[in-house]
Design a protein around this motif. Structure first.
Motif: not given
Length: 272
Positions: A77-81, A104-112, A119-123, A169-175
């Motif tokens: 994920s973006s974090k674990s990378f 990233f995104g696929h594994n960022d979604e794994k809340s477990e 979290e999409p709009w913060s971390t 969230a990624m689109r907003a960050l890009a802008e």
């Protein structure tokens, strides 16, 4: 004797990232595209054939003077990378004028899984910023790539989105950060919808029993690609990535790129 610590660190990072020794000495003469991502982009080994990631297929659509270092890591994920030190390796090797694709995104979604969940709009945005800021501090050019869509269809054959708020969230960050964006979520979703439920099986890792010795009992994977799918997703990335250096227009216009253009190393480079 003066020790070039930066050079030593760069050489070590290059070795871990799988940059061939023959090309390390000439790396300063070649513009390089780095890929930070997950299993959908990763490079796979001979034991995984025909599984392939879109980062593995990027060189198909770039001119020969452009090098590709695919550091995408299965399960990341973006974090674990970042936490695993994979971003540090890229930043130790990357040079001014190089490009960093961040997807990233696929594994960022794994809340477990707290080691990977964001979290999409913060971390999620916070960890993506580390990639963007690090690349820019090194004089390189970051590009955000929204996560490729999975193969998801309703019983009526209608595709549906699976990544929640992460692409937005990624689109907003890009802008916000004025970072080039390749909207691979939208592009792949449109392609899967055009192809439909059956034809998409030829892009994803769907194989009948006995077709591949690496998957003797068959496989039905709606997230990862076989060679043809990896090539066509790479085509989407490079076609939309106007800021990617060395795009091969002739290859991009060729509708019949054969699976045989891909090669698989003996081991997965990002994991060995």
């Amino acid at each position: 004797m003066t020790i070039d610590r930066r050079g030593v660190l760069r050489a070590a990072a290059a070795g871990i990232l799988g940059i061939p020794a023959a090309s390390r000495a000439t790396a300063h003469r070649k513009t390089t595209v780095y890929v930070a991502g997950d299993s959908t982009a990763a490079t796979y080994a001979t034991a995984d054939v025909p599984r392939a990631g879109w980062g593995q297929a990027l060189p198909v659509f770039l001119r020969r003077e452009i090098a590709v270092v695919n550091a995408a890591l299965s399960g990341a994920s973006s974090k674990s990378f970042v936490d695993l030190g994979r971003l540090d390796l890229i930043l130790a090797a990357i040079r001014p004028g190089d490009t960093l694709l961040v997807s990233f995104g696929h594994n960022d979604e794994k809340s477990e899984d707290p080691a990977r969940y964001t979290e999409p709009w913060s971390t999620f945005q916070d960890h993506l910023r580390l990639h963007l800021d690090g690349a820019r501090a090194a004089g390189a050019h970051p590009i955000l790539v929204t996560p490729v869509e999975r193969r998801r269809f309703t019983a009526a054959g209608v595709p549906y989105l699976s990544h929640g708020e992460y692409p937005d969230a990624m689109r907003a960050l890009a802008e916000e950060t004025r970072t080039p964006l390749i909207d691979l979520t939208a592009l792949s979703f449109a392609l899967w919808g055009e192809l439909g439920p059956e034809a998409t099986k030829g892009y994803f890792l769907w194989l009948d029993a006995g077709v591949s010795p690496n998957y003797p009992t068959g496989v039905a994977d709606n997230t990862h690609f076989q060679a043809h799918g990896a090539i066509e997703v790479a085509r989407l990335v490079v076609s939309a990535g106007c800021a990617i250096p060395g795009r091969d227009v002739r290859a991009l216009r060729d509708p019949a790129i054969p699976d045989t253009v891909l090669s698989w190393p003996a081991t997965r480079p990002a994991e060995s």
